[in-house]
Write an enzyme that holds these catalytic residues in place. Structure first.
Site, mmCIF file in Angstrom:
data_model
loop_
_atom_site.group_PDB
_atom_site.id
_atom_site.type_symbol
_atom_site.label_atom_id
_atom_site.label_comp_id
_atom_site.label_asym_id
_atom_site.label_seq_id
_atom_site.Cartn_x
_atom_site.Cartn_y
_atom_site.Cartn_z
ATOM 1 N N ILE A 163 1.143 -1.182 0.060
ATOM 2 C CA ILE A 163 -0.109 -0.033 0.037
ATOM 3 C C ILE A 163 0.771 1.287 0.070
ATOM 4 O O ILE A 163 0.679 2.427 -0.770
ATOM 5 C CB ILE A 163 -0.995 -0.094 1.310
ATOM 6 N N ASP A 183 10.934 2.885 6.661
ATOM 7 C CA ASP A 183 10.653 1.470 6.535
ATOM 8 C C ASP A 183 12.011 0.689 7.178
ATOM 9 O O ASP A 183 12.930 0.747 6.184
ATOM 10 C CB ASP A 183 10.317 0.915 5.250
ATOM 11 N N THR A 242 -4.587 4.391 7.834
ATOM 12 C CA THR A 242 -5.459 3.485 7.119
ATOM 13 C C THR A 242 -5.081 1.991 7.362
ATOM 14 O O THR A 242 -5.305 1.197 6.819
ATOM 15 C CB THR A 242 -5.535 3.647 5.662
ATOM 16 N N ARG A 244 -3.611 0.131 11.054
ATOM 17 C CA ARG A 244 -4.280 -0.405 12.133
ATOM 18 C C ARG A 244 -4.186 0.466 13.298
ATOM 19 O O ARG A 244 -3.304 1.279 13.354
ATOM 20 C CB ARG A 244 -3.791 -1.876 12.420
ATOM 21 N N ASP A 268 -9.115 5.844 9.777
ATOM 22 C CA ASP A 268 -10.107 4.900 9.227
ATOM 23 C C ASP A 268 -9.903 3.640 10.084
ATOM 24 O O ASP A 268 -10.890 2.747 9.936
ATOM 25 C CB ASP A 268 -9.579 4.642 7.866
ATOM 26 N N GLU A 275 -15.828 -1.769 19.302
ATOM 27 C CA GLU A 275 -16.324 -1.594 20.918
ATOM 28 C C GLU A 275 -15.605 -0.199 21.145
ATOM 29 O O GLU A 275 -15.159 -0.257 22.377
ATOM 30 C CB GLU A 275 -15.882 -2.509 21.615
ATOM 31 N N HIS A 292 -13.605 2.178 8.850
ATOM 32 C CA HIS A 292 -12.804 1.252 8.167
ATOM 33 C C HIS A 292 -13.058 1.125 6.454
ATOM 34 O O HIS A 292 -13.514 -0.050 6.329
ATOM 35 C CB HIS A 292 -12.765 -0.173 8.871
#
Length: 334
Positions: A163, A183, A242, A244, A268, A275, A292
């Site tokens: 992504i 990265d 976008t 986690r 997102d 919850e 999401h």
């Protein structure tokens, strides 16, 4: 008579037609003899005595953990074609030991996520979220005084997986921006991404007008965006997630957005997404939350199914697979 190996669908009951269109199901039926009942978490044990000839599973959301009980019921299983993204929750070491291969449609799922991130980055550089709030509040036409804009501003990409790489490539090709990336698995910037500069996470967070997160959810990445990194963000910047919710120290983010109302966060994903009704993020005007939707939704899901049917056809034709998940790939997947 032409021999067709046996396959079975194993996924959530509502996911079959969402992922595998009628035309793709027809292709699967031409390539294999399909087990007459769709297997789910609720019913597969009722069929365990009849699954000994199944060689291939066409799957998606709702796949069972590949433990001893399941694999003993599928003694001839050779390969799983998973029409969704992450396989970590169900693809076990036991399955690897029994040499059951797997392909995932994670690259197909990367396409809409990258598209969503790209659009959100451009809107964030224009401070769309802030301007829209203020225009509605004041009913007054006023351009954003502090928007970075899309010329020579700085965008930071955290992780150059499928992504993040797509996002960086599109930004490089279509916009005149300064691109930074972090990265730990990439030491030299991809030459296909013109102008991309690899930097430390500290430099990226402190220098970017927009930070877009694309790292996988692994033990070493949970809480990656720490309190100190959040506090280092430049004035009027936007943080986009976008990936986690676990990547961000969420209590620290809540406090940051309270203390620095000139910052925005477009989320997102959050912690405990289903919850999180009591999360203080809902009450913060500079926290923009979407449910999401960056990944594949509705018709986009059928791209994943089509990819896996192509993969099944390649497998049965003896051609090299394009989306096989190796142990090395699995170690870095979300």
């Amino acid at each position: 008579m032409f021999y067709r190996p046996q396959s079975a669908y194993f996924l959530r009951s509502d996911a079959l037609e969402k992922i595998y269109s009628k035309s793709e199901q027809a292709r699967i039926g031409e390539l294999t003899q399909v087990y007459p009942t769709q297997l789910t978490l609720d019913n597969w044990r009722d069929h365990r005595e009849s699954l000994s000839q199944v060689e291939y599973l066409l799957s998606g959301w709702g796949m069972a953990v590949m433990d001893t009980e399941l694999l003993d019921a599928l003694p001839n299983l050779k390969y799983v074609f998973y029409g969704a993204g992450s396989i970590r929750e169900f693809y076990t070491e036991l399955a690897q030991e029994r040499e059951i291969g797997i392909s995932s449609a994670w690259r197909a799922n990367a396409i809409p996520t990258a598209e969503f991130a790209l659009a959100t980055i451009i809107l964030s550089l224009k401070q769309f979220w802030r301007v829209q709030r203020k225009a509605k509040q004041d009913r007054k036409w006023q351009k954003p005084l502090h928007a970075a804009g899309t010329y020579q501003s700085t965008v930071g990409i955290v992780s150059l997986g499928a992504i993040g790489r797509k996002v960086a490539q599109r930004l490089s090709q279509e916009h005149e921006l300064n691109l930074l990336a972090y990265d730990p698995y990439v030491s030299v910037a991809d030459s296909s991404i013109d102008g991309l500069r690899m930097v430390s996470l500290e430099e990226l967070m402190a220098s970017s007008d927009v930070v877009s997160l694309h790292a996988p959810n692994l033990p070493e990445t949970r809480g990656l965006i720490s309190q100190s990194l959040l506090q280092s963000m430049k004035p009027h910047a936007t943080l986009i997630n976008t990936a986690r919710g676990d990547l961000i120290d969420e209590p620290a983010l809540v406090q940051l957005l309270k203390d620095r109302p000139e910052l925005d966060a477009v989320l997102d994903v959050t912690l405990n997404e289903y919850e999180n009704q009591d999360s203080p993020l809902w009450d913060l005007p500079n926290a923009i939350i979407t449910p999401h939707i960056a990944g594949s939704i509705n018709g986009e899901c059928q791209r994943m199914g089509a990819l896996m049917v192509d993969e099944l056809e390649r497998y049965l034709s003896g051609l090299p697979l394009k989306h096989n998940v190796s142990s090395q790939t699995l170690a870095r997947m979300a």
